[in-house]
Scaffold this motif. Structure first.
Motif, mmCIF file in Angstrom:
data_model
loop_
_atom_site.group_PDB
_atom_site.id
_atom_site.type_symbol
_atom_site.label_atom_id
_atom_site.label_comp_id
_atom_site.label_asym_id
_atom_site.label_seq_id
_atom_site.Cartn_x
_atom_site.Cartn_y
_atom_site.Cartn_z
ATOM 1 N N ASN A 113 -46.871 15.440 -5.371
ATOM 2 C CA ASN A 113 -46.169 16.589 -5.930
ATOM 3 C C ASN A 113 -44.658 16.357 -5.840
ATOM 4 O O ASN A 113 -44.135 16.011 -4.779
ATOM 5 C CB ASN A 113 -46.579 17.848 -5.152
ATOM 6 N N ASP A 114 -43.954 16.564 -6.946
ATOM 7 C CA ASP A 114 -42.500 16.407 -6.924
ATOM 8 C C ASP A 114 -41.790 17.598 -6.273
ATOM 9 O O ASP A 114 -40.570 17.639 -6.211
ATOM 10 C CB ASP A 114 -41.956 16.171 -8.328
ATOM 11 N N GLY A 115 -42.577 18.548 -5.771
ATOM 12 C CA GLY A 115 -42.030 19.725 -5.108
ATOM 13 C C GLY A 115 -42.030 20.961 -5.969
ATOM 14 O O GLY A 115 -41.980 22.085 -5.462
ATOM 15 N N SER A 116 -42.115 20.776 -7.295
ATOM 16 C CA SER A 116 -42.113 21.894 -8.223
ATOM 17 C C SER A 116 -43.459 22.102 -8.884
ATOM 18 O O SER A 116 -43.641 23.060 -9.631
ATOM 19 C CB SER A 116 -41.057 21.679 -9.309
ATOM 20 N N GLY A 117 -44.409 21.195 -8.618
ATOM 21 C CA GLY A 117 -45.693 21.239 -9.283
ATOM 22 C C GLY A 117 -45.660 20.715 -10.700
ATOM 23 O O GLY A 117 -46.651 20.812 -11.429
ATOM 24 N N ASP A 395 -59.972 25.278 -5.193
ATOM 25 C CA ASP A 395 -59.301 25.439 -3.912
ATOM 26 C C ASP A 395 -57.998 26.179 -4.197
ATOM 27 O O ASP A 395 -57.714 26.517 -5.355
ATOM 28 C CB ASP A 395 -59.043 24.083 -3.242
ATOM 29 N N VAL A 396 -57.202 26.437 -3.166
ATOM 30 C CA VAL A 396 -55.954 27.173 -3.374
ATOM 31 C C VAL A 396 -54.827 26.563 -2.538
ATOM 32 O O VAL A 396 -55.053 25.974 -1.491
ATOM 33 C CB VAL A 396 -56.103 28.671 -3.018
ATOM 34 N N ALA A 397 -53.600 26.717 -3.013
ATOM 35 C CA ALA A 397 -52.385 26.308 -2.297
ATOM 36 C C ALA A 397 -51.181 26.763 -3.130
ATOM 37 O O ALA A 397 -51.333 27.149 -4.297
ATOM 38 C CB ALA A 397 -52.343 24.800 -2.071
ATOM 39 N N ASP A 398 -50.008 26.695 -2.546
ATOM 40 C CA ASP A 398 -48.767 26.993 -3.271
ATOM 41 C C ASP A 398 -48.171 25.671 -3.731
ATOM 42 O O ASP A 398 -47.567 24.936 -2.953
ATOM 43 C CB ASP A 398 -47.790 27.734 -2.365
ATOM 44 N N PHE A 399 -48.339 25.372 -5.022
ATOM 45 C CA PHE A 399 -47.931 24.058 -5.522
ATOM 46 C C PHE A 399 -46.490 24.020 -6.011
ATOM 47 O O PHE A 399 -45.891 22.936 -6.045
ATOM 48 C CB PHE A 399 -48.868 23.621 -6.652
ATOM 49 N N ASN A 400 -45.924 25.136 -6.415
ATOM 50 C CA ASN A 400 -44.554 25.108 -6.927
ATOM 51 C C ASN A 400 -43.555 25.715 -5.963
ATOM 52 O O ASN A 400 -42.393 25.886 -6.297
ATOM 53 C CB ASN A 400 -44.477 25.812 -8.278
ATOM 54 N N GLY A 401 -43.994 26.055 -4.754
ATOM 55 C CA GLY A 401 -43.084 26.510 -3.717
ATOM 56 C C GLY A 401 -42.451 27.858 -3.962
ATOM 57 O O GLY A 401 -41.376 28.143 -3.422
ATOM 58 N N GLY A 403 -43.879 30.747 -3.100
ATOM 59 C CA GLY A 403 -44.396 31.713 -2.151
ATOM 60 C C GLY A 403 -45.670 32.401 -2.566
ATOM 61 O O GLY A 403 -46.210 33.208 -1.811
ATOM 62 N N PHE A 404 -46.192 32.095 -3.760
ATOM 63 C CA PHE A 404 -47.436 32.686 -4.244
ATOM 64 C C PHE A 404 -48.540 31.630 -4.261
ATOM 65 O O PHE A 404 -48.283 30.444 -4.498
ATOM 66 C CB PHE A 404 -47.265 33.274 -5.645
ATOM 67 N N THR A 405 -49.762 32.069 -4.034
ATOM 68 C CA THR A 405 -50.897 31.156 -3.978
ATOM 69 C C THR A 405 -51.369 30.806 -5.377
ATOM 70 O O THR A 405 -51.600 31.695 -6.212
ATOM 71 C CB THR A 405 -52.050 31.797 -3.187
ATOM 72 N N ASP A 406 -51.525 29.519 -5.642
ATOM 73 C CA ASP A 406 -52.024 29.019 -6.914
ATOM 74 C C ASP A 406 -53.462 28.527 -6.739
ATOM 75 O O ASP A 406 -53.982 28.450 -5.629
ATOM 76 C CB ASP A 406 -51.139 27.882 -7.417
ATOM 77 N N ILE A 407 -54.107 28.192 -7.850
ATOM 78 C CA ILE A 407 -55.501 27.749 -7.844
ATOM 79 C C ILE A 407 -55.566 26.284 -8.263
ATOM 80 O O ILE A 407 -54.951 25.886 -9.257
ATOM 81 C CB ILE A 407 -56.344 28.619 -8.787
ATOM 82 N N LEU A 408 -56.299 25.485 -7.509
ATOM 83 C CA LEU A 408 -56.530 24.073 -7.797
ATOM 84 C C LEU A 408 -57.946 23.913 -8.324
ATOM 85 O O LEU A 408 -58.889 24.503 -7.780
ATOM 86 C CB LEU A 408 -56.341 23.245 -6.526
ATOM 87 N N ALA A 409 -58.118 23.130 -9.390
ATOM 88 C CA ALA A 409 -59.441 22.962 -9.993
ATOM 89 C C ALA A 409 -59.673 21.519 -10.389
ATOM 90 O O ALA A 409 -58.760 20.821 -10.845
ATOM 91 C CB ALA A 409 -59.590 23.874 -11.216
ATOM 92 N N GLY A 410 -60.923 21.095 -10.198
ATOM 93 C CA GLY A 410 -61.360 19.791 -10.665
ATOM 94 C C GLY A 410 -62.499 19.948 -11.647
ATOM 95 O O GLY A 410 -63.330 20.851 -11.515
ATOM 96 N N ALA A 411 -62.533 19.080 -12.662
ATOM 97 C CA ALA A 411 -63.576 19.137 -13.672
ATOM 98 C C ALA A 411 -64.194 17.758 -13.823
ATOM 99 O O ALA A 411 -63.493 16.747 -13.767
ATOM 100 C CB ALA A 411 -63.016 19.621 -15.004
ATOM 101 N N THR A 412 -65.516 17.717 -14.028
ATOM 102 C CA THR A 412 -66.197 16.431 -14.144
ATOM 103 C C THR A 412 -66.040 15.866 -15.545
ATOM 104 O O THR A 412 -65.276 14.934 -15.773
ATOM 105 C CB THR A 412 -67.681 16.582 -13.787
ATOM 106 N N ASP A 413 -66.725 16.451 -16.520
ATOM 107 C CA ASP A 413 -66.657 15.913 -17.872
ATOM 108 C C ASP A 413 -65.372 16.295 -18.581
ATOM 109 O O ASP A 413 -65.045 15.763 -19.630
ATOM 110 C CB ASP A 413 -67.861 16.399 -18.687
ATOM 111 N N GLY A 414 -64.627 17.258 -18.017
ATOM 112 C CA GLY A 414 -63.342 17.606 -18.610
ATOM 113 C C GLY A 414 -62.234 16.655 -18.213
ATOM 114 O O GLY A 414 -61.140 16.734 -18.758
ATOM 115 N N VAL A 415 -62.479 15.764 -17.271
ATOM 116 C CA VAL A 415 -61.600 14.718 -16.745
ATOM 117 C C VAL A 415 -60.272 15.243 -16.229
ATOM 118 O O VAL A 415 -59.375 14.462 -15.946
ATOM 119 C CB VAL A 415 -61.360 13.573 -17.766
#
Length: 616
Positions: A113-117, A395-401, A403-415
């Motif tokens: 992460n470059d710190g800003s997402g 999953d969840v985390a704050d990716f852009n710093g 202070g709000f919680t963001d959502i992380l997602a992985g997809a199989t066939d969506g790559v």
């Protein structure tokens, strides 16, 4: 189909049978059918014409709220077969990176992460090694940087392994085997199972011998020498684990999701605190599988509840923890229409202090947010955040710093590996279908039932016509339930409403439960009212009685009736002092009415008016 027929019959009865208010009323209390029903219609049922920034999918069904959407950010677009994604600071620079694996590319990677997402450089942990179904971050050697545990699902050389972060910044890695004979595992995680302040590795076997096991290192620092401890040999088709101190006794327990119905959703209690003795509690019913599991305090009572989803029965549920020992559970079903739910996570992502639920739906290619409306887990609003990918994990985390919680997602066939930034809407509206009441009747009043938390507002506009193709303009805004006099012509055949919603905060919302329009069949088209007929109620609100005043010209012939908000007759007032009726706040049986909203209605000849009365 049976549910739809029941709804139709219920609405038709309301439309065609005289109400308790000496006339008729029409009601809409379910908008879950969605937009596109312009009309004219003979009953509103549960569709509507159009909307902007509102949500109509809720549990219980059909309530209306402001919408929540998301802005999607791609982390990597070449991660085919990505079954799990995890947030972690892989390079120790203080921001949240992402660890993932690809069964298509045969590699384990982390994205910096470059710190800003907004920028994500790719770093390879392992490549050209088949079927890593899961890679999990954890400081396994205790040196302060993030290592990686892996579940290799290969049928020929599968098992458990780990990679040591040699340089502390995630560029150089050394691979070690933990167990190379462990039944094609599909998931792995790290936790302090034996309470010795070091991380162990935990995994379910995907194939025979259908175990849940954990491994502790036999050397310091750890290498390839690990001792195995079996938790269960009865967890058939184990898919995912979540390690958590579920019973809050100071040691780490295990929640297990098994796709086979003989195992389902399991709670393994760490009896001795050392991971040697375990006790099993089955959480869900015997006919349900489980694909993903997570734990959080969903109902806000201080203990941990469980969120889970299944693939065979297409369910999404949360299970309420009913006792201190975690031995009794009550299921609260949120959905049975999501095809192939593969991932679930419980966390407060709307910044209101309440635990929400995010679910990844594989077959329908959708990512949903279930917002916990009041923090008790009894009311939920469903929001579609993203569609088009075969979502596998969340999953969840704050990716852009920010202070709000963001959502992380992985997809199989969506790559795609992606993160999703939630956006709330502070205003929205919905327009009903055009309703045809089949005659030229006397429109009386509008009432609605809604929740308006501080900082939120809800209001209506109405228009009516004798030509449904030319409904005219919307009336002035109606902020309070009451008479329709001055808002619409009392004898028009067609009617349509628009409800507006506003909120000061991004994720706050009013909640509309129902709206009602009262009318009688006394009016005639083109009829004119020669004398103004109004009633007033003073004081209002009141903790006791109330005086209802009517124009003196009508004082001898007027009828005053009091109804509760559902339309039930509470009291017919007979005692008057000139043009004033006095009501002591008791019903027809002599009992004091409870606090709430009541409708006081005056009826005279072919006219009626109503005022809303609030009993404190």
């Amino acid at each position: 189909m049976k549910k739809e027929i029941k709804r139709f019959v219920y609405t038709m009865i309301i439309l065609l049978i005289p109400s308790l208010l000496n006339g008729y009323y029409v009601i809409q209390s379910d908008w879950s059918g969605g937009p596109g029903v312009t009309g004219p219609v003979i009953c509103w049922l549960y569709g509507f014409s159009s909307q902007s920034h509102t949500s109509w999918i809720s549990v219980p069904a059909g309530k209306l709220l402001l919408d929540i959407s998301s802005i999607s950010h791609t982390i990597n677009s070449s991660m085919g077969g990505c079954y799990y994604v995890f947030p972690a600071d892989m390079d120790g620079d203080g921001d949240v990176d992402v660890l993932a694996q690809s069964t298509d590319n045969y590699d384990v990677s982390w994205f910096e992460n470059d710190g800003s997402g907004g920028g994500w450089d790719t770093h390879i942990v392992s490549n050209n090694y088949p079927l890593h179904r899961c890679a999990y971050p954890g400081d396994l050697d205790g040196d302060g940087d993030m290592d990686v545990a892996g579940a290799n699902g290969s049928s020929s050389n599968g098992g458990i392994e780990w990679w040591r972060n040699d340089d502390g910044v995630g560029d150089n890695w050394t691979r070690f085997y933990v167990d190379d004979e462990y039944g094609q595992p599909g998931f792995v995680c790290c936790a302090d199972i034996d309470n010795n302040d070091t991380l162990e590795i935990v995994s379910p076997s995907g194939k025979s011998p259908y175990q849940i096991a954990w491994w502790e290192s036999s050397t310091t620092p750890p290498d390839s020498m690990w001792e195995k401890h079996v938790v269960s040999s009865s967890s058939k088709d184990g898919w995912e684990l979540f390690t958590v101190d579920l019973d809050k006794d100071g040691d780490m327990d295990i929640l297990s999701a098994c796709r086979h119905s003989i195992a389902g959703l399991q709670f393994w209690e760490n009896i001795d605190g050392l991971g040697i003795e375990w006790s099993l509690t089955r959480i869900n019913s015997s006919n349900d599988d489980a694909r993903s599991v997570h734990a959080a305090d969903i109902d806000g009572d201080g203990d941990l509840d469980v969120a889970a989803c299944g693939t065979n029965y297409l369910y999404l549920s949360w299970f309420e923890n009913l006792d201190d020992t975690c031995g009794t559970w009550e299921e609260h079903l949120l959905a049975t229409d999501l095809d192939q739910n593969h991932g679930v996570h419980a966390a407060d992502v709307t910044d209101d202090g309440f635990v929400d639920i995010i679910v990844a739906v594989w077959e329908d290619n959708q990512l949903f947010l279930y917002k916990n409306i009041d923090g008790t887990g009894s009311k939920w609003a469903r929001y579609l955040l993203k569609s088009g990918w075969w979502f596998e994990d969340v999953d969840v985390a704050d990716f852009n710093g920010d202070g709000f919680t963001d959502i992380l997602a992985g997809a199989t066939d969506g790559v795609e590996v992606s993160w999703h930034e939630l956006t709330g809407h502070t205003s929205g509206w919905l327009e009903s279908s055009i309703l045809d009441i089949g005659g030229y009747h006397h429109w009386d009043s509008i009432t609605w039932t809604a929740e308006e938390p501080p900082g939120t507002n809800l209001f209506f506009q109405v228009k009516s016509s004798n030509d449904w193709e030319n409904m005219g303009s919307w009336c002035d805004t109606i902020f309070e339930p009451g008479s329709l006099a001055g808002y619409i012509d009392s004898t028009y055949r067609y009617i349509q409403y628009r409800v507006g919603m506003t909120a000061e905060d991004e994720f706050a919302t009013p909640i509309l439960d129902e709206v009602r329009f009262y009318w009688s069949n006394m009016g005639i088209e083109g009829g004119e009212v020669t004398e103004e007929f109004v009633i007033t109620a003073v004081p209002n609100p009141s903790g006791g009685g109330v005086s209802i005043e009517v124009p003196s010209v009508y004082s001898e012939e007027v009828e005053i009736l009091v109804y509760d908000i559902s339309g039930k007759l509470i009291k017919k007032l007979n005692e008057r002092d000139g043009s004033v009726f006095n009501w002591d706040g008791h019903d027809s049986s002599g009992s004091e009415i409870p606090s709430g909203i009541y409708i006081i209605r005056g009826v005279v000849e072919d006219r009626s008016v109503s005022v809303r009365f609030v009993k404190l």
